[in-house]
Design an enzyme around this catalytic site. Structure first.
Site, short mmCIF file in Angstrom:
data_model
loop_
_atom_site.label_atom_id
_atom_site.label_comp_id
_atom_site.label_asym_id
_atom_site.label_seq_id
_atom_site.Cartn_x
_atom_site.Cartn_y
_atom_site.Cartn_z
N ASN A 12 0.30 -5.63 -4.09
CA ASN A 12 -1.05 -5.38 -4.57
C ASN A 12 -1.00 -5.32 -6.10
O ASN A 12 -0.61 -4.31 -6.67
CB ASN A 12 -1.57 -4.04 -3.99
CG ASN A 12 -2.94 -3.68 -4.55
OD1 ASN A 12 -3.59 -4.51 -5.20
ND2 ASN A 12 -3.38 -2.46 -4.31
N TRP A 13 -1.39 -6.44 -6.71
CA TRP A 13 -1.31 -6.51 -8.18
C TRP A 13 -2.39 -5.67 -8.85
O TRP A 13 -2.34 -5.46 -10.06
CB TRP A 13 -1.44 -7.97 -8.64
CG TRP A 13 -0.18 -8.78 -8.50
CD1 TRP A 13 0.88 -8.51 -7.66
CD2 TRP A 13 0.16 -9.96 -9.22
NE1 TRP A 13 1.84 -9.48 -7.82
CE2 TRP A 13 1.43 -10.39 -8.76
CE3 TRP A 13 -0.49 -10.72 -10.18
CZ2 TRP A 13 2.06 -11.53 -9.26
CZ3 TRP A 13 0.13 -11.86 -10.68
CH2 TRP A 13 1.40 -12.25 -10.22
N LYS A 14 -3.40 -5.24 -8.10
CA LYS A 14 -4.54 -4.53 -8.70
C LYS A 14 -5.11 -5.38 -9.85
O LYS A 14 -5.09 -6.60 -9.76
CB LYS A 14 -4.12 -3.13 -9.14
CG LYS A 14 -3.38 -2.39 -8.03
CD LYS A 14 -3.19 -0.94 -8.29
CE LYS A 14 -2.41 -0.33 -7.12
NZ LYS A 14 -2.35 1.12 -7.17
N HIS A 72 -9.34 0.32 -0.12
CA HIS A 72 -8.26 0.87 -0.95
C HIS A 72 -8.76 2.15 -1.63
O HIS A 72 -9.94 2.24 -2.00
CB HIS A 72 -7.82 -0.16 -1.99
CG HIS A 72 -6.58 0.27 -2.72
ND1 HIS A 72 -6.62 1.16 -3.76
CD2 HIS A 72 -5.28 -0.02 -2.51
CE1 HIS A 72 -5.38 1.39 -4.18
NE2 HIS A 72 -4.55 0.68 -3.44
N GLU A 124 -8.55 3.28 -4.51
CA GLU A 124 -9.19 3.13 -5.82
C GLU A 124 -10.65 2.70 -5.67
O GLU A 124 -11.50 3.07 -6.47
CB GLU A 124 -8.38 2.13 -6.67
CG GLU A 124 -7.11 2.81 -7.19
CD GLU A 124 -5.90 1.92 -7.28
OE1 GLU A 124 -6.04 0.69 -7.35
OE2 GLU A 124 -4.77 2.47 -7.27
N GLU A 137 -1.95 5.06 2.92
CA GLU A 137 -1.62 5.27 1.52
C GLU A 137 -2.14 6.63 1.07
O GLU A 137 -3.32 6.76 0.71
CB GLU A 137 -2.28 4.19 0.65
CG GLU A 137 -1.80 2.78 0.93
CD GLU A 137 -1.95 1.89 -0.30
OE1 GLU A 137 -0.94 1.42 -0.81
OE2 GLU A 137 -3.09 1.71 -0.76
N GLY A 143 0.89 5.41 -7.33
CA GLY A 143 1.14 5.35 -8.78
C GLY A 143 1.70 6.63 -9.38
O GLY A 143 1.74 6.76 -10.61
N SER A 153 3.89 4.40 -4.25
CA SER A 153 5.14 4.57 -5.00
C SER A 153 6.37 3.99 -4.31
O SER A 153 7.47 4.54 -4.41
CB SER A 153 5.36 6.07 -5.32
OG SER A 153 4.37 6.52 -6.22
N GLY A 196 2.30 -1.50 -5.00
CA GLY A 196 1.55 -1.69 -6.23
C GLY A 196 2.47 -1.99 -7.39
O GLY A 196 2.92 -3.12 -7.58
N GLY A 197 2.80 -0.96 -8.17
CA GLY A 197 3.58 -1.12 -9.40
C GLY A 197 4.81 -2.00 -9.25
O GLY A 197 5.04 -2.91 -10.07
P1 PGA Z 1 1.82 1.97 -6.08
O1 PGA Z 1 0.42 1.47 -5.50
O2 PGA Z 1 2.91 1.25 -5.31
O3 PGA Z 1 1.80 1.59 -7.54
O4 PGA Z 1 1.90 3.44 -5.87
C1 PGA Z 1 0.25 1.22 -4.13
C2 PGA Z 1 -1.17 0.79 -3.84
O5 PGA Z 1 -2.09 1.32 -4.48
O6 PGA Z 1 -1.40 -0.07 -2.99
#
Ligand code: PGA
Length: 244
Positions: A8-10, A95, A97, A164, A170, A207, A228-229
């Site tokens: 997930n590049w966001k 998601h 966010e 999640e 994050g 994470s 994500g990251g």
């Molecule tokens: P993260 O994000 O791996 O940076 O914690 C995961 C996500 O939001 O899908």
């Protein structure tokens, strides 16, 4: 079958990064696999799918789909027909966010799920509790309410549910394996009881790194990872695919 590894590049990336990273993933037999999915910003989706050919196994996912099914006067929106048209096979829905920052709630999420299913774009439906809900002990009923939105979806087909925890996204905080296993089993049981005959894969996100992924992937209740990251670094994402 290998477990899913979904990037997930966001709101990150560039034309150059999309081109270079996909080139690297396609040329590596570990990352160019059916179980590898890259979820990219909408502006890069078409460019990304054009880089795939008949030999390509990895898949491209969108990060959002419009709540509106039809074409028309919805400035800025991208509907599921368009996602399907450019070759996106999956889409993230719900998601944290989008739930917490953009305040997306049940009605909108149900419409998005309906629209994705109607165009055979498989949803990756995200659920997870806020820190205060975890601390209050009411996290399972909170997640159950998020799952209840699936009961209103028409023509539910096979899909992916990502657990999640918001407090893990994050932050570098990882739940214990027992905590992940408890929620993943809860989701599997919910699906068996209430969404009979629908094939669901349950994955974990929050994470995830190459250091902690092995233990998470070893859980029988977990069918993969949403990353994500760590998915922004080719070496880390490749390492995660190796572990799957
Ligand atoms: P993260 O994000 O791996 O940076 O914690 C995961 C996500 O939001 O899908």
């Amino acid at each position: 079958m290998k477990k899913l590894v979904i990037a997930n590049w966001k709101m990150n990336g560039s034309l150059t990064k999309v081109e270079e990273d996909i080139k690297s993933y396609l040329s590596n037999s570990i990352t160019n696999q059916e179980n590898v999915i890259l979820s990219l910003p909408s502006v890069y989706l078409s460019f990304a799918t054009k880089q795939l050919d008949s030999e390509s196994k990895l898949k491209i996912a969108a990060q959002d789909v419009s709540e509106f099914a039809n074409f028309g006067a919805y400035t800025g929106e991208v509907n599921a027909v368009m996602l399907s048209d450019i070759g996106a096979k999956y889409v993230l829905v719900g998601h944290s966010e989008r739930r917490n920052i953009l305040k997306e709630q049940s009605a909108k999420l149900i419409a998005k799920l309906n629209n994705a299913f109607a165009e055979n774009v498989t949803p990756i439906y995200c659920v997870g509790e806020l820190l205060e809900i975890r601390q209050s002990g009411n996290y399972l009923s909170y997640i159950e309410k998020q799952l209840d939105d699936l009961l209103a979806v028409v023509g539910l087909k096979s899909m992916i549910i990502a657990y999640e925890p918001c407090w893990s996204i994050g932050t570098g905080l990882i739940p214990t394996m027992q905590q992940i296993d408890e929620v993943a089993k809860f989701i599997h049981t919910y699906v068996q009881k209430k969404l009979e005959c629908v094939k669901i894969m349950v994955i974990y996100g929050g994470s995830v790194t190459p250091v902690n992924a092995g233990d998470i992937l070893a859980l029988a209740s977990i069918d993969g990872l949403l990353v994500g990251g760590a998915s922004l670094k080719v070496a880390d994402f490749t390492a995660l695919c190796e572990l799957s």
